[in-house]
Write an enzyme that holds these catalytic residues in place. Structure first.
Site, PDB file in Angstrom:
ATOM      1  N   SER A   1     113.007   0.058 112.804  1.00 26.04           N
ATOM      2  CA  SER A   1     112.824   0.087 114.266  1.00 26.04           C
ATOM      3  C   SER A   1     114.201   0.087 114.904  1.00 26.04           C
ATOM      4  O   SER A   1     115.177  -0.365 114.282  1.00 26.04           O
ATOM      5  CB  SER A   1     112.057  -1.180 114.690  1.00 26.04           C
TER       6      SER A   1
ATOM      7  N   TYR B   1     109.999 -10.387 114.236  1.00 26.28           N
ATOM      8  CA  TYR B   1     109.763  -8.951 114.019  1.00 26.28           C
ATOM      9  C   TYR B   1     111.093  -8.201 113.930  1.00 26.28           C
ATOM     10  O   TYR B   1     111.326  -7.434 112.991  1.00 26.28           O
ATOM     11  CB  TYR B   1     108.900  -8.378 115.151  1.00 26.28           C
TER      12      TYR B   1
HETATM   13  P1  NAP Z   1      99.776   0.559 114.510  1.00 33.91           P
HETATM   14  O1  NAP Z   1      99.131   1.702 115.189  1.00 33.91           O
HETATM   15  O2  NAP Z   1      99.382  -0.835 114.894  1.00 33.91           O
HETATM   16  O3  NAP Z   1      99.641   0.755 112.927  1.00 33.91           O
HETATM   17  C1  NAP Z   1      99.949  -0.248 111.998  1.00 33.91           C
HETATM   18  C2  NAP Z   1      99.355   0.126 110.656  1.00 33.91           C
HETATM   19  O4  NAP Z   1      99.680  -0.929 109.716  1.00 33.91           O
HETATM   20  C3  NAP Z   1      97.852   0.248 110.715  1.00 33.91           C
HETATM   21  O5  NAP Z   1      97.419   1.321 109.911  1.00 33.91           O
HETATM   22  C4  NAP Z   1      97.370  -1.067 110.122  1.00 33.91           C
HETATM   23  O6  NAP Z   1      96.130  -0.873 109.451  1.00 33.91           O
HETATM   24  C5  NAP Z   1      98.471  -1.354 109.101  1.00 33.91           C
HETATM   25  N1  NAP Z   1      98.499  -2.779 108.788  1.00 33.91           N
HETATM   26  C6  NAP Z   1      98.747  -3.820 109.632  1.00 33.91           C
HETATM   27  N2  NAP Z   1      98.602  -4.989 108.993  1.00 33.91           N
HETATM   28  C7  NAP Z   1      98.247  -4.687 107.700  1.00 33.91           C
HETATM   29  C8  NAP Z   1      97.926  -5.460 106.554  1.00 33.91           C
HETATM   30  N3  NAP Z   1      97.931  -6.793 106.589  1.00 33.91           N
HETATM   31  N4  NAP Z   1      97.599  -4.825 105.409  1.00 33.91           N
HETATM   32  C9  NAP Z   1      97.562  -3.465 105.358  1.00 33.91           C
HETATM   33  N5  NAP Z   1      97.862  -2.683 106.409  1.00 33.91           N
HETATM   34  C10 NAP Z   1      98.191  -3.277 107.564  1.00 33.91           C
HETATM   35  O7  NAP Z   1     101.374   0.588 114.763  1.00 33.91           O
HETATM   36  P2  NAP Z   1     102.477   1.718 114.516  1.00 33.91           P
HETATM   37  O8  NAP Z   1     103.277   1.755 115.745  1.00 33.91           O
HETATM   38  O9  NAP Z   1     101.884   2.952 114.000  1.00 33.91           O
HETATM   39  O10 NAP Z   1     103.352   0.982 113.394  1.00 33.91           O
HETATM   40  C11 NAP Z   1     103.763   1.624 112.199  1.00 33.91           C
HETATM   41  C12 NAP Z   1     105.163   1.147 111.849  1.00 33.91           C
HETATM   42  O11 NAP Z   1     106.091   1.584 112.854  1.00 33.91           O
HETATM   43  C13 NAP Z   1     105.314  -0.380 111.778  1.00 33.91           C
HETATM   44  O12 NAP Z   1     106.099  -0.724 110.672  1.00 33.91           O
HETATM   45  C14 NAP Z   1     106.025  -0.714 113.083  1.00 33.91           C
HETATM   46  O13 NAP Z   1     106.777  -1.892 112.972  1.00 33.91           O
HETATM   47  C15 NAP Z   1     106.915   0.510 113.234  1.00 33.91           C
HETATM   48  N6  NAP Z   1     107.420   0.740 114.598  1.00 33.91           N
HETATM   49  C16 NAP Z   1     106.560   1.033 115.609  1.00 33.91           C
HETATM   50  C17 NAP Z   1     107.082   1.232 116.890  1.00 33.91           C
HETATM   51  C18 NAP Z   1     106.190   1.574 118.059  1.00 33.91           C
HETATM   52  O14 NAP Z   1     106.657   1.532 119.208  1.00 33.91           O
HETATM   53  N7  NAP Z   1     104.943   1.945 117.856  1.00 33.91           N
HETATM   54  C19 NAP Z   1     108.465   1.118 117.140  1.00 33.91           C
HETATM   55  C20 NAP Z   1     109.294   0.814 116.069  1.00 33.91           C
HETATM   56  C21 NAP Z   1     108.771   0.635 114.802  1.00 33.91           C
HETATM   57  P3  NAP Z   1      94.896  -1.915 109.387  1.00 33.91           P
HETATM   58  O15 NAP Z   1      94.885  -2.671 110.683  1.00 33.91           O
HETATM   59  O16 NAP Z   1      93.719  -1.026 109.190  1.00 33.91           O
HETATM   60  O17 NAP Z   1      95.179  -2.758 108.195  1.00 33.91           O
END
Ligand code: NAP
Length: 255
Positions: free
Chosen positions: A140, A153
């Site tokens: 991130s 985080y």
């Molecule tokens: P998201 O839509 O909330 O997706 C998160 C994914 O992780 C979901 O598929 C969720 O699936 C899975 N997950 C969460 N807890 C889990 C667990 N205990 N076991 C297995 N799977 C789990 O968020 P996203 O934005 O796409 O996030 C993806 C990555 O990008 C993360 O690492 C996040 O930190 C990073 N990121 C996001 C942003 C942003 O602004 N969106 C910015 C910087 C970095 P289930 O709930 O079905 O398990």
């Protein structure tokens, strides 16, 4: 040409889901992992209908001490060889550190750090032995500074960035290329899960745009990749500024 397989954690929504579509369109077979089985089944059906990709789904909670070994064993049992590992699953929780419960902190550290590290080790070893592969770790822009309001985080993402950059140098001579992606705010379920305001996400790129950027960065064998001029400029500014000032600004932004 033999088809290659990409393993994507956190593929049931957001960035991971779009990574699944992008890699399928690029002719990869897929192994998709997350807890929500129904989401994974829907994504599998859609991808298999619209592309040539074969999709395996594994519904698993990756936030426990032995999740990585369990997932690795399950993939071995299915006799699948992984060419690209994408450690994408992760979450944040917004709020003052002291007010948040320890179980939530622990889950975040286990998922964002421990499972990512173990999966990287298990698959990197295998890739090194077979002569090549790619590992993509999702960090991130929050990795570049301390962030009050999402203290743990941001610290987990600083770990991901530093760890991944170091092993990228250890592994490149074995034809295993490690790419760290540092997204800024991206439109996904992330803000809802973290219980954050939607404001920073208003004009944010989509998960599809981030997924395409991730694929291109992997192909170019980038060690670290930050999406967009604004995010690159902010990270550059952070590097040149006193840490205390940057933390104070981050606190204001988060409020
Ligand atoms: P998201 O839509 O909330 O997706 C998160 C994914 O992780 C979901 O598929 C969720 O699936 C899975 N997950 C969460 N807890 C889990 C667990 N205990 N076991 C297995 N799977 C789990 O968020 P996203 O934005 O796409 O996030 C993806 C990555 O990008 C993360 O690492 C996040 O930190 C990073 N990121 C996001 C942003 C942003 O602004 N969106 C910015 C910087 C970095 P289930 O709930 O079905 O398990």
């Amino acid at each position: 040409m033999e088809k290659k397989t990409t393993l994507i954690t956190g593929a049931s929504s957001g960035i991971g889901k779009d990574l699944a579509y992008v890699y399928a369109e690029k002719n990869y077979d897929l192994v998709l992992v997350a807890r929500r089985k129904e989401n994974l089944e829907k994504i599998k059906n859609e991808i298999e209908k619209n592309t040539n990709a074969q999709v395996e789904i594994i519904s698993m909670d990756l936030a426990s001490v032995n999740s990585a070994e369990q997932l690795y064993d399950e993939i071995k049992k299915k006799n699948i060889s992984i060419d690209v590992l994408i450690n994408n699953a992760g979450f944040g929780v917004y709020g003052d550190f002291v007010d948040k419960n320890i179980a939530g902190d622990e889950g975040m550290i286990l998922l964002n750090i421990m499972t990512l590290t173990k999966l990287t080790k298990l698959f990197a070893k295998e890739m090194k032995e077979k002569g090549g592969g790619n590992i993509v770790n999702i960090a991130s822009t929050g990795a570049f500074q301390a962030v009050p309001g999402i203290a743990i985080y941001a610290a987990t993402k600083a770990y991901v960035l530093n760890f991944s950059e170091a092993i990228a140098f250890e592994l490149k001579n074995h034809n295993v290329f490690v790419t760290t992606i540092c997204p800024g705010p991206t439109k996904t379920e992330f803000a809802d899960v973290a219980k954050m305001s939607q404001n920073p996400f208003k004009n944010a790129p989509t998960a599809r745009e981030l997924a395409e950027f991730t694929y291109k960065s992997m192909v170019k064998r980038k060690v670290t990749a930050i999406q967009g001029f604004k995010n690159n400029f902010l990270v550059f500014t952070v590097r040149l500024s006193p840490r205390k000032l940057i933390t104070a600004i981050a606190e204001k932004v988060m409020k």
